[in-house]
Design a protein around this motif. Structure first.
Motif, PDB file in Angstrom:
ATOM      1  N   ARG A  63      42.269  49.106  21.931  1.00  0.00           N
ATOM      2  CA  ARG A  63      41.076  48.508  21.335  1.00  0.00           C
ATOM      3  C   ARG A  63      39.785  48.758  22.103  1.00  0.00           C
ATOM      4  NH1 ARG A  63      39.260  43.514  23.519  1.00  0.00           N
ATOM      5  NH2 ARG A  63      40.747  42.462  24.907  1.00  0.00           N
ATOM      6  N   SER A  67      36.802  49.935  30.282  1.00  0.00           N
ATOM      7  CA  SER A  67      36.201  48.709  30.837  1.00  0.00           C
ATOM      8  C   SER A  67      35.626  48.917  32.239  1.00  0.00           C
ATOM      9  CB  SER A  67      37.234  47.577  30.855  1.00  0.00           C
ATOM     10  OG  SER A  67      38.342  47.947  31.663  1.00  0.00           O
ATOM     11  N   GLN A  69      35.435  50.351  36.313  1.00  0.00           N
ATOM     12  CA  GLN A  69      36.333  50.339  37.478  1.00  0.00           C
ATOM     13  C   GLN A  69      37.401  49.257  37.341  1.00  0.00           C
ATOM     14  OE1 GLN A  69      36.635  52.271  40.216  1.00  0.00           O
ATOM     15  NE2 GLN A  69      38.302  50.951  40.930  1.00  0.00           N
ATOM     16  N   LEU A  71      39.057  46.412  38.370  1.00  0.00           N
ATOM     17  CA  LEU A  71      38.676  45.411  39.378  1.00  0.00           C
ATOM     18  C   LEU A  71      39.905  44.800  40.046  1.00  0.00           C
ATOM     19  CD1 LEU A  71      35.732  43.687  37.455  1.00  0.00           C
ATOM     20  CD2 LEU A  71      35.586  45.420  39.252  1.00  0.00           C
ATOM     21  N   HIS A  85      34.173  56.247  47.898  1.00  0.00           N
ATOM     22  CA  HIS A  85      34.911  56.212  46.637  1.00  0.00           C
ATOM     23  C   HIS A  85      34.096  56.843  45.513  1.00  0.00           C
ATOM     24  CE1 HIS A  85      36.811  53.982  43.146  1.00  0.00           C
ATOM     25  NE2 HIS A  85      37.752  54.743  43.654  1.00  0.00           N
ATOM     26  N   ALA A 115      31.329  51.451  34.503  1.00  0.00           N
ATOM     27  CA  ALA A 115      31.429  52.908  34.607  1.00  0.00           C
ATOM     28  C   ALA A 115      32.019  53.540  33.355  1.00  0.00           C
ATOM     29  CB  ALA A 115      32.246  53.286  35.840  1.00  0.00           C
TER      30      ALA A 115
HETATM   31  O1  T3D Z   1      34.780  51.048  43.393  1.00  0.00           O
HETATM   32  C1  T3D Z   1      33.720  51.588  43.123  1.00  0.00           C
HETATM   33  O2  T3D Z   1      33.541  52.816  43.314  1.00  0.00           O
HETATM   34  C2  T3D Z   1      32.629  50.801  42.461  1.00  0.00           C
HETATM   35  C3  T3D Z   1      32.454  51.253  41.079  1.00  0.00           C
HETATM   36  C4  T3D Z   1      32.153  50.354  40.109  1.00  0.00           C
HETATM   37  C5  T3D Z   1      32.010  50.802  38.734  1.00  0.00           C
HETATM   38  C6  T3D Z   1      32.189  49.684  37.708  1.00  0.00           C
HETATM   39  O3  T3D Z   1      32.602  50.025  36.621  1.00  0.00           O
HETATM   40  S1  T3D Z   1      31.789  48.093  38.090  1.00  0.00           S
HETATM   41  C7  T3D Z   1      32.094  47.235  36.545  1.00  0.00           C
HETATM   42  C8  T3D Z   1      33.570  46.956  36.329  1.00  0.00           C
HETATM   43  N1  T3D Z   1      33.838  46.445  35.001  1.00  0.00           N
HETATM   44  C9  T3D Z   1      33.559  45.207  34.633  1.00  0.00           C
HETATM   45  O4  T3D Z   1      33.013  44.417  35.361  1.00  0.00           O
HETATM   46  C10 T3D Z   1      34.019  44.787  33.257  1.00  0.00           C
HETATM   47  C11 T3D Z   1      35.170  43.784  33.374  1.00  0.00           C
HETATM   48  N2  T3D Z   1      35.691  43.458  32.060  1.00  0.00           N
HETATM   49  C12 T3D Z   1      35.034  42.650  31.219  1.00  0.00           C
HETATM   50  O5  T3D Z   1      33.956  42.159  31.462  1.00  0.00           O
HETATM   51  C13 T3D Z   1      35.714  42.359  29.921  1.00  0.00           C
HETATM   52  O6  T3D Z   1      37.095  42.609  30.062  1.00  0.00           O
HETATM   53  C14 T3D Z   1      35.184  43.212  28.739  1.00  0.00           C
HETATM   54  C15 T3D Z   1      33.744  42.767  28.386  1.00  0.00           C
HETATM   55  C16 T3D Z   1      35.191  44.699  29.068  1.00  0.00           C
HETATM   56  C17 T3D Z   1      36.073  43.000  27.495  1.00  0.00           C
HETATM   57  O7  T3D Z   1      36.268  41.611  27.293  1.00  0.00           O
HETATM   58  P1  T3D Z   1      37.429  41.111  26.315  1.00  0.00           P
HETATM   59  O8  T3D Z   1      37.272  39.639  26.175  1.00  0.00           O
HETATM   60  O9  T3D Z   1      37.413  41.927  25.073  1.00  0.00           O
HETATM   61  O10 T3D Z   1      38.802  41.472  27.052  1.00  0.00           O
HETATM   62  P2  T3D Z   1      39.459  40.710  28.306  1.00  0.00           P
HETATM   63  O11 T3D Z   1      40.342  39.621  27.815  1.00  0.00           O
HETATM   64  O12 T3D Z   1      38.434  40.366  29.296  1.00  0.00           O
HETATM   65  O13 T3D Z   1      40.358  41.897  28.925  1.00  0.00           O
HETATM   66  C18 T3D Z   1      41.653  42.219  28.423  1.00  0.00           C
HETATM   67  C19 T3D Z   1      42.545  42.555  29.626  1.00  0.00           C
HETATM   68  O14 T3D Z   1      41.983  43.682  30.307  1.00  0.00           O
HETATM   69  C20 T3D Z   1      42.565  41.412  30.641  1.00  0.00           C
HETATM   70  O15 T3D Z   1      43.836  41.428  31.260  1.00  0.00           O
HETATM   71  P3  T3D Z   1      44.861  40.193  31.037  1.00  0.00           P
HETATM   72  O16 T3D Z   1      44.118  38.953  31.408  1.00  0.00           O
HETATM   73  O17 T3D Z   1      45.185  40.244  29.559  1.00  0.00           O
HETATM   74  O18 T3D Z   1      46.015  40.501  31.918  1.00  0.00           O
HETATM   75  C21 T3D Z   1      41.524  41.844  31.656  1.00  0.00           C
HETATM   76  O19 T3D Z   1      41.717  41.281  32.925  1.00  0.00           O
HETATM   77  C22 T3D Z   1      41.745  43.344  31.677  1.00  0.00           C
HETATM   78  N3  T3D Z   1      40.542  44.032  32.140  1.00  0.00           N
HETATM   79  C23 T3D Z   1      39.381  44.177  31.473  1.00  0.00           C
HETATM   80  N4  T3D Z   1      38.533  44.835  32.211  1.00  0.00           N
HETATM   81  C24 T3D Z   1      39.141  45.145  33.370  1.00  0.00           C
HETATM   82  C25 T3D Z   1      40.442  44.616  33.332  1.00  0.00           C
HETATM   83  N5  T3D Z   1      41.280  44.752  34.349  1.00  0.00           N
HETATM   84  C26 T3D Z   1      40.852  45.418  35.456  1.00  0.00           C
HETATM   85  N6  T3D Z   1      39.613  45.923  35.560  1.00  0.00           N
HETATM   86  C27 T3D Z   1      38.745  45.824  34.549  1.00  0.00           C
HETATM   87  N7  T3D Z   1      37.522  46.393  34.656  1.00  0.00           N
END
Ligand code: T3D
Length: 263
Positions: A63, A67, A69, A71, A85, A115
């Protein structure tokens, strides 16, 4: 001993000159690991020398598009040197997209965050499903946008809009993304894959100059007018020496459809 084999983080499919890369970690919305980034970079570098590949589509499994990096992996890793990194994994992947002289289309099938948004920005064209959304999620966790977002986003949608998205971290839906020029097209969810394929096929059947246009646009991002006029001169020299130019002119004179081979 477990014999379970992990799913590949990126799936590759080839069809009529189009290479499709599917980010494949759907349980975590295709969150980015080093393995995923390295696989994207590897596939794109291989595509550069593969005459059978003439256009690339990047999309996400499940879907989401991506999302950002991972985390959870980042937290588990503890004290990662973020600068190293970025240099070692993100920079090569972004360069692989931009340096490939073949069109790259991001088919954004769901949320593109952090990212993941950056990856979509580095593509040449973005086509989004109606349910797609875009989040500069970095600020939400106290980071600065990276992986080329600060380079491409202001150039694509303008500095004021980029500042708003980056500083507030609000989600932009597909309709608004089209309105502000962030995406080229929006299509119903069920039609995204076929619409992206049709667009990619059209580009894959295009002449050698499509790749040269990408090189010209890359340079135009930083050049002044005189430097860019020199780039046009150089690239037009290359295009005019290509077999596809001869075919294009012959087809025009013979009042028939041109058949380009990308050379
Ligand atoms: O290391 C370096 O080099 C630094 C680089 C950094 C680059 C970056 O990208 S920093 C930004 C990282 N990304 C985020 O902060 C986004 C995190 N995710 C979210 O905010 C939300 O998940 C979304 C807005 C993308 C989607 O929300 P939603 O409600 O549709 O889905 P959800 O329920 O939050 O996520 C579903 C599952 O995916 C959930 O797992 P679970 O609880 O069912 O086991 C969630 O934890 C997982 N998930 C979503 N995003 C990430 C993730 N797991 C790991 N990392 C993620 N980025």
């Amino acid at each position: 001993m477990s014999t379970e084999v992990a799913d590949p983080p990126v799936l590759e499919a080839r069809d009529e000159g189009v290479l499709t890369l599917t980010l494949n970690r759907p349980k975590v919305l295709n969150a980015i690991t080093d393995g995923l980034l390295d696989a994207v970079a590897h596939s794109l570098r291989a595509a550069a020398t593969d005459g059978e590949v003439r256009a690339v589509v990047i999309t996400g499994a499940g879907r989401a598009f991506c999302s950002g990096q991972d985390l959870k992996a980042a937290a588990a890793d503890g004290n990662v040197d973020i600068r190293a990194h970025l240099r070692e994994h993100y920079v090569p992947a972004i360069h692989a997209i931009r340096d490939l002289e073949k069109p790259v289309i991001a088919a954004v099938n769901g949320v593109a965050a952090g990212a993941g948004f950056s990856l979509a920005l580095a593509a040449d064209l973005r086509i989004a499903a109606e349910s797609a959304s875009f989040v500069q999620a970095f600020v939400r966790i106290g980071l600065v946008p990276d992986a080329s977002s600060t380079y491409f986003l202001p150039r694509i949608i303008g500095p004021a809009r980029a500042a708003e998205l980056m500083m507030l971290g609000d989600s932009v839906d597909a309709a608004r993304a089209l309105e502000i020029g962030l995406v080229n097209r929006v299509v119903p969810d069920a039609e995204l894959a076929s619409a992206a394929r049709d667009l990619a096929l059209r580009l894959a059947r295009g002449p050698r100059s499509v790749g040269l246009i990408k090189r010209a646009l890359n340079r135009s991002l930083v050049n002044d007018l005189d430097a860019q006029l020199r780039v046009e001169e150089e690239l037009q020299g290359e295009a005019a020496a290509s077999a596809d130019f001869y075919e294009g002119v012959a087809a025009f004179l013979e009042k028939r459809q041109a058949h380009f081979n990308g050379r």
